[in-house]
Design a protein around this motif. Structure first.
Motif, mmCIF file in Angstrom:
data_model
loop_
_atom_site.group_PDB
_atom_site.id
_atom_site.type_symbol
_atom_site.label_atom_id
_atom_site.label_comp_id
_atom_site.label_asym_id
_atom_site.label_seq_id
_atom_site.Cartn_x
_atom_site.Cartn_y
_atom_site.Cartn_z
ATOM 1 N N UNK A 1 21.497 13.502 53.954
ATOM 2 C CA UNK A 1 21.564 14.889 53.483
ATOM 3 C C UNK A 1 20.775 15.134 52.199
ATOM 4 N N UNK A 2 19.637 14.451 52.063
ATOM 5 C CA UNK A 2 18.721 14.736 50.957
ATOM 6 C C UNK A 2 17.712 15.754 51.472
ATOM 7 N N UNK A 3 17.481 16.826 50.717
ATOM 8 C CA UNK A 3 16.564 17.847 51.184
ATOM 9 C C UNK A 3 15.138 17.306 51.233
ATOM 10 N N UNK A 4 14.343 17.912 52.086
ATOM 11 C CA UNK A 4 12.952 17.489 52.209
ATOM 12 C C UNK A 4 12.205 17.708 50.887
ATOM 13 N N UNK A 5 12.546 18.796 50.211
ATOM 14 C CA UNK A 5 11.917 19.075 48.916
ATOM 15 C C UNK A 5 12.240 17.980 47.905
ATOM 16 N N UNK A 6 13.505 17.571 47.856
ATOM 17 C CA UNK A 6 13.914 16.515 46.927
ATOM 18 C C UNK A 6 13.231 15.199 47.274
ATOM 19 N N UNK A 7 13.118 14.908 48.572
ATOM 20 C CA UNK A 7 12.475 13.653 48.990
ATOM 21 C C UNK A 7 10.991 13.681 48.629
ATOM 22 N N UNK A 8 10.353 14.829 48.797
ATOM 23 C CA UNK A 8 8.938 14.957 48.445
ATOM 24 C C UNK A 8 8.732 14.723 46.955
ATOM 25 N N UNK A 9 9.620 15.282 46.140
ATOM 26 C CA UNK A 9 9.517 15.097 44.695
ATOM 27 C C UNK A 9 9.761 13.645 44.319
ATOM 28 N N UNK A 10 10.708 13.014 45.000
ATOM 29 C CA UNK A 10 11.053 11.625 44.702
ATOM 30 C C UNK A 10 9.907 10.675 45.038
ATOM 31 N N UNK A 11 9.218 10.939 46.132
ATOM 32 C CA UNK A 11 8.169 10.027 46.596
ATOM 33 C C UNK A 11 6.770 10.447 46.178
ATOM 34 N N UNK A 12 6.645 11.654 45.635
ATOM 35 C CA UNK A 12 5.335 12.111 45.198
ATOM 36 C C UNK A 12 4.403 12.473 46.337
#
Length: 275
Positions: free
Chosen positions: A212-223
């Motif tokens: 349940x991690x948002x795609x936006x949060x994952x994008x920010x986390x992984x760059x």
């Protein structure tokens, strides 16, 4: 299953080739749950549908894996485990690793598809470090712990890998599958082994759907660009669902992944800017 009913935790793990760190940790963890005064948490104080009694940690791990255990209850338990691990008590730090073993096995399995180094030591080391830094106020505490440990371990192993090109280079037969804990993550592992999706796609689907991690949060986390991740995930989910529906990934828990990727709303795609 009613969570108030004790969960059996004596089923043996599938054997891996030789002794491994995670098997050793599991053995010690199960021993900690035995005896007249095992390390436990008070389910009555936590509430949220947990048994209203002292719950030994191996049983607690099994309860948290059960589909009837809510995300709210999992987060409450993991906040408590992280807080106790942060006291510096070695027993509670080891216990946090023990409760997280199903997820750690899956992350180690994915890493072993890419690297020849000691993936189990790396994932455990970085999980222990993440216990001190994870934001327990954010939802999905254990998912955030595992994702942080996976990312750090992957970076470390990549740096240590000779002539690493991001391509699986382990010798055939050296990577054993994770123990069958009945978690939807293991369906993703089956899909990776079958070549349906890549390791990176399994991580993307697992984090953004099952944790349940948002795609936006994952994008920010992984760059990585969010739009690229959205397209990659959409294509990977389509292949995964087709494989599940065809029976290629036959498993009693495949339905859980299929349901998650069918019913969880995709993040609205960001409009592409015109040049």
């Amino acid at each position: 299953m009613d969570l108030r009913t004790p969960v059996p935790v004596t089923a043996p793990a599938v054997s891996w080739r030789g002794e491994t760190l995670l098997n050793d940790i599991e053995c010690r963890f199960r021993l900690m749950g035995q005896g007249p005064s095992p390390l436990s948490v008070d389910g009555g104080s936590l509430g949220l549908g947990l048994p209203r009694r002292a719950i030994a940690l191996p049983e607690l791990s099994a309860i948290l894996m059960h589909p009837s255990c809510s995300y709210v209850a999992r987060d409450a338990v993991w906040r408590l485990l992280v807080q106790r691990a942060r006291t510096g008590d070695s027993a509670w730090r080891a216990s946090a690793v023990g409760v997280a073993l199903p997820g750690l096995r899956f992350k180690a399995y994915l890493l072993a598809k890419l690297f020849t180094g000691d993936v189990q030591a790396a994932i455990v080391e970085h999980f222990l470090r993440a216990l001190g830094t994870v934001d327990v106020a954010r939802p999905g505490v254990v998912g955030n712990l595992l994702s942080a440990a996976f990312s750090k371990a992957r970076a470390e192993l990549r740096d240590l890998e000779p002539a690493s090109a991001g391509v699986p280079n382990h010798a055939p037969g050296t990577v054993s599958p994770p123990a069958p804990y009945g978690h939807p993550d293991l369906v993703l592992a089956r899909a990776v082994t079958a070549g349906v999706i890549t390791v990176q796609e399994a991580e993307l689907i697992g984090v953004t759907y099952l944790e349940e991690v948002s795609l936006t949060a994952y994008a920010e986390r992984t760059g990585q660009p969010r739009w690229n991740l959205y397209k990659r995930r959409t294509a990977a989910v389509a292949r995964l669902r087709a494989a599940i529906e065809s029976g290629a990934l036959s498993d009693p828990y495949a339905d859980a992944v299929n349901e998650a990727t069918s019913t969880v709303a995709l993040d609205a795609p960001t409009a592409r800017k015109r040049p």
